[in-house]
Design a protein around this motif. Structure first.
Motif, PDB file in Angstrom:
ATOM      1  N   GLN A   1       0.820  -1.213   0.000  1.00  0.00           N
ATOM      2  CA  GLN A   1       0.000   0.000   0.000  1.00  0.00           C
ATOM      3  C   GLN A   1       0.858   1.270   0.000  1.00  0.00           C
ATOM      4  N   THR A   2       1.837   1.286   0.883  1.00  0.00           N
ATOM      5  CA  THR A   2       2.704   2.463   0.990  1.00  0.00           C
ATOM      6  C   THR A   2       3.547   2.654  -0.271  1.00  0.00           C
ATOM      7  N   SER A   3       4.005   1.547  -0.831  1.00  0.00           N
ATOM      8  CA  SER A   3       4.787   1.648  -2.062  1.00  0.00           C
ATOM      9  C   SER A   3       3.966   2.310  -3.160  1.00  0.00           C
ATOM     10  N   LEU A   4       2.740   1.866  -3.298  1.00  0.00           N
ATOM     11  CA  LEU A   4       1.882   2.442  -4.329  1.00  0.00           C
ATOM     12  C   LEU A   4       1.763   3.951  -4.145  1.00  0.00           C
ATOM     13  N   GLN A   5       1.533   4.345  -2.914  1.00  0.00           N
ATOM     14  CA  GLN A   5       1.349   5.782  -2.659  1.00  0.00           C
ATOM     15  C   GLN A   5       2.621   6.573  -2.964  1.00  0.00           C
ATOM     16  N   LEU A   6       3.746   6.064  -2.501  1.00  0.00           N
ATOM     17  CA  LEU A   6       5.007   6.768  -2.740  1.00  0.00           C
ATOM     18  C   LEU A   6       5.353   6.785  -4.221  1.00  0.00           C
ATOM     19  N   PHE A   7       5.170   5.665  -4.879  1.00  0.00           N
ATOM     20  CA  PHE A   7       5.433   5.603  -6.318  1.00  0.00           C
ATOM     21  C   PHE A   7       4.576   6.627  -7.063  1.00  0.00           C
ATOM     22  N   ASN A   8       3.307   6.655  -6.741  1.00  0.00           N
ATOM     23  CA  ASN A   8       2.406   7.594  -7.404  1.00  0.00           C
ATOM     24  C   ASN A   8       2.790   9.039  -7.139  1.00  0.00           C
ATOM     25  N   ASP A   9       3.197   9.309  -5.913  1.00  0.00           N
ATOM     26  CA  ASP A   9       3.508  10.692  -5.543  1.00  0.00           C
ATOM     27  C   ASP A   9       4.836  11.170  -6.119  1.00  0.00           C
ATOM     28  N   CYS A  10       5.827  10.309  -6.113  1.00  0.00           N
ATOM     29  CA  CYS A  10       7.184  10.763  -6.441  1.00  0.00           C
ATOM     30  C   CYS A  10       7.774  10.119  -7.683  1.00  0.00           C
TER      31      CYS A  10
ATOM     32  N   TRP B   1     -19.168   5.072 -22.080  1.00  0.00           N
ATOM     33  CA  TRP B   1     -19.014   5.943 -20.920  1.00  0.00           C
ATOM     34  C   TRP B   1     -18.404   5.188 -19.741  1.00  0.00           C
ATOM     35  N   LEU B   2     -19.010   4.065 -19.431  1.00  0.00           N
ATOM     36  CA  LEU B   2     -18.550   3.268 -18.294  1.00  0.00           C
ATOM     37  C   LEU B   2     -17.124   2.785 -18.510  1.00  0.00           C
ATOM     38  N   TYR B   3     -16.917   2.266 -19.697  1.00  0.00           N
ATOM     39  CA  TYR B   3     -15.593   1.779 -20.084  1.00  0.00           C
ATOM     40  C   TYR B   3     -14.526   2.852 -19.843  1.00  0.00           C
ATOM     41  N   LEU B   4     -14.785   4.037 -20.335  1.00  0.00           N
ATOM     42  CA  LEU B   4     -13.802   5.114 -20.195  1.00  0.00           C
ATOM     43  C   LEU B   4     -13.598   5.514 -18.752  1.00  0.00           C
ATOM     44  N   HIS B   5     -14.699   5.593 -18.052  1.00  0.00           N
ATOM     45  CA  HIS B   5     -14.610   6.034 -16.662  1.00  0.00           C
ATOM     46  C   HIS B   5     -13.762   5.077 -15.836  1.00  0.00           C
ATOM     47  N   LEU B   6     -14.028   3.794 -15.990  1.00  0.00           N
ATOM     48  CA  LEU B   6     -13.269   2.794 -15.235  1.00  0.00           C
ATOM     49  C   LEU B   6     -11.796   2.804 -15.632  1.00  0.00           C
ATOM     50  N   VAL B   7     -11.551   2.919 -16.936  1.00  0.00           N
ATOM     51  CA  VAL B   7     -10.166   2.941 -17.404  1.00  0.00           C
ATOM     52  C   VAL B   7      -9.415   4.115 -16.795  1.00  0.00           C
ATOM     53  N   PHE B   8     -10.008   5.286 -16.846  1.00  0.00           N
ATOM     54  CA  PHE B   8      -9.319   6.467 -16.325  1.00  0.00           C
ATOM     55  C   PHE B   8      -9.094   6.396 -14.819  1.00  0.00           C
ATOM     56  N   GLU B   9     -10.090   5.925 -14.114  1.00  0.00           N
ATOM     57  CA  GLU B   9      -9.925   5.816 -12.659  1.00  0.00           C
ATOM     58  C   GLU B   9      -8.814   4.840 -12.305  1.00  0.00           C
ATOM     59  N   ASN B  10      -8.782   3.763 -13.035  1.00  0.00           N
ATOM     60  CA  ASN B  10      -7.788   2.736 -12.781  1.00  0.00           C
ATOM     61  C   ASN B  10      -6.383   3.248 -13.072  1.00  0.00           C
ATOM     62  N   ILE B  11      -6.249   3.925 -14.201  1.00  0.00           N
ATOM     63  CA  ILE B  11      -4.944   4.498 -14.541  1.00  0.00           C
ATOM     64  C   ILE B  11      -4.531   5.499 -13.472  1.00  0.00           C
ATOM     65  N   TRP B  12      -5.480   6.287 -13.025  1.00  0.00           N
ATOM     66  CA  TRP B  12      -5.165   7.281 -12.008  1.00  0.00           C
ATOM     67  C   TRP B  12      -4.628   6.638 -10.741  1.00  0.00           C
ATOM     68  N   GLU B  13      -5.258   5.554 -10.333  1.00  0.00           N
ATOM     69  CA  GLU B  13      -4.841   4.929  -9.073  1.00  0.00           C
ATOM     70  C   GLU B  13      -3.504   4.212  -9.169  1.00  0.00           C
ATOM     71  N   TYR B  14      -3.132   3.838 -10.366  1.00  0.00           N
ATOM     72  CA  TYR B  14      -1.817   3.210 -10.567  1.00  0.00           C
ATOM     73  C   TYR B  14      -0.988   4.039 -11.538  1.00  0.00           C
ATOM     74  N   ARG B  15      -1.085   5.331 -11.398  1.00  0.00           N
ATOM     75  CA  ARG B  15      -0.476   6.201 -12.397  1.00  0.00           C
ATOM     76  C   ARG B  15       1.040   6.080 -12.452  1.00  0.00           C
ATOM     77  N   PHE B  16       1.658   5.607 -11.374  1.00  0.00           N
ATOM     78  CA  PHE B  16       3.124   5.475 -11.403  1.00  0.00           C
ATOM     79  C   PHE B  16       3.563   4.545 -12.540  1.00  0.00           C
ATOM     80  N   LEU B  17       2.697   3.590 -12.897  1.00  0.00           N
ATOM     81  CA  LEU B  17       3.038   2.675 -13.987  1.00  0.00           C
ATOM     82  C   LEU B  17       3.204   3.423 -15.306  1.00  0.00           C
TER      83      LEU B  17
END
Lengths: 215, 215
Positions: A16-25, A86-102
């Motif tokens: 959990q912490t790794s994800l947050q730090l990766f996303n932030d920095c 609509w749904l497809y796009l929304h889910l895709v964007f949210e997912n990318i956002w939450e793992y944006r470090f990738l």
DNA sequence: GTCTATATAGGGATAGAC
DNA sequence: GTCTATCCCTATATAGAC
């Protein structure tokens, strides 16, 4: 099902912490020591739970991949419609956002790890084919007018914009709106790729929806 | 003008070799030692010519920026047409290709160097505004039909696809066609963003051109 | 499971001789 | 301008005690 207030297991806290730090920095700037520091555990302890940093990344990627697979399921047993898009796009964007470090330093990460590359490539292909499937459904339903050639180019463009929109925005952003506000704009941008191919009614409905979404 | 066969100056050789290595392997994987090795000079010698690695990157970026500025000049003193769009895209893609290392690990590089970030951001904005200017020109010439809102969304999408197409392709590519062949497909993708807004004649001309370009 | 201590390796960068 | 030698620092990863 029950969820007694046990403290989270160290392994999970690391993830959990790794994800947050990766996303932030950004992943390259975060070392295993940083992660351990943030959790107030020793580096040695971290290496008890994970063989190395790439293993943490791989586990995070698998979480991401599972969610993306769900989002990218073409609706079956019925005709796709604008709501699906609509749904497809929304889910895709949210997912990318939450793992944006990738998505930052993407090439670098993929060139280090062949397994990651293969799987990520698969996700891109699914983005394209899911978009194409929905478009075909829309054409079939008489909502959209487009040739096969149109759809091929269109779905590639949908995939590109859906994949890189957040990167694009994060470069342009004045640090003011660094939040997830851009997601809505991203959805709008992708929908505006589709709009020109829609027939009268659907197009106007879309414009309506888009404006609500932007506001 | 005259070009006697003098051996290239070391400083220039460093720049040239760095660009090649960065493009081939990615900037984060190439160390100053690698560059020196490749040139058969000592690391110390490299640091005589450049204070540090970022200075080399900055110089390469400036070359890139100068060329991009040229490519992104809105044609003045006459009405823009489809040829302008064509030329604009072609130059942009070629330029990105030649400095493609900048586009891999982009976020990482920009977060290390504020000056780079500012300038890169400026380039993105110019991509958007140049695309918009050309579209407005096309509308003015009666070649295109689009609202202001259309043009805003469209030119953002043009910028996104033009910026990230090569990244997208390099992930999907089976290592077979790792060459610059994808440039043409990129131009085609961007043109297909514009196509739906073109009026009959221009649209058919575009399709014709696109097919030639793809073959 | 967790800690402390440490090995190892590599990259960035400098000093000083030539 | 160029080389050799070297310093410093940081990151990954391991060993062994608790």
């Amino acid at each position: 099902m029950s969820d007694p207030p046990q403290p989270m297991k160290t392994r999970d806290r690391i993830v959990q912490t790794s994800l947050q730090l990766f996303n932030d920095c950004g992943e390259p700037r975060i070392t295993t020591n940083h992660i351990a520091d943030e959790l107030d555990i020793s580096p040695g302890n971290l290496y008890y739970h994970f063989r190395n940093k790439d293993d943490i990344i791989w586990l995070l990627f698998q979480q991401f991949e599972r969610r993306m697979d769900t989002a990218l399921q073409v609706p079956e047993r019925r005709v796709p419609n604008m709501e699906d898009m609509w749904l497809y796009l929304h889910l895709v964007f949210e997912n990318i956002w939450e793992y944006r470090f990738l998505y930052r330093d993407l090439d670098n990460m993929l060139s280090r790890n062949k397994k990651l590359r293969t799987h990520f490539c698969r996700i891109l292909e699914r983005k394209v084919s899911t978009a194409a499937a929905i478009c075909k459904g829309l054409v079939g339903a008489g909502v959209m007018t487009a040739t096969t050639e149109n759809i091929i180019a269109l779905s590639r463009n949908i995939a590109v914009v859906a994949t890189y929109w957040l990167n694009f925005q994060s470069i342009r952003a004045t640090h003011a709106s660094n939040d997830s506000d851009d997601l809505g704009l991203g959805v709008y941008q992708v929908l505006s790729l589709v709009a020109p191919f829609l027939n009268g009614d659907a197009r106007q409905l879309l414009q309506q929806l888009s404006r609500e979404y932007l506001s």
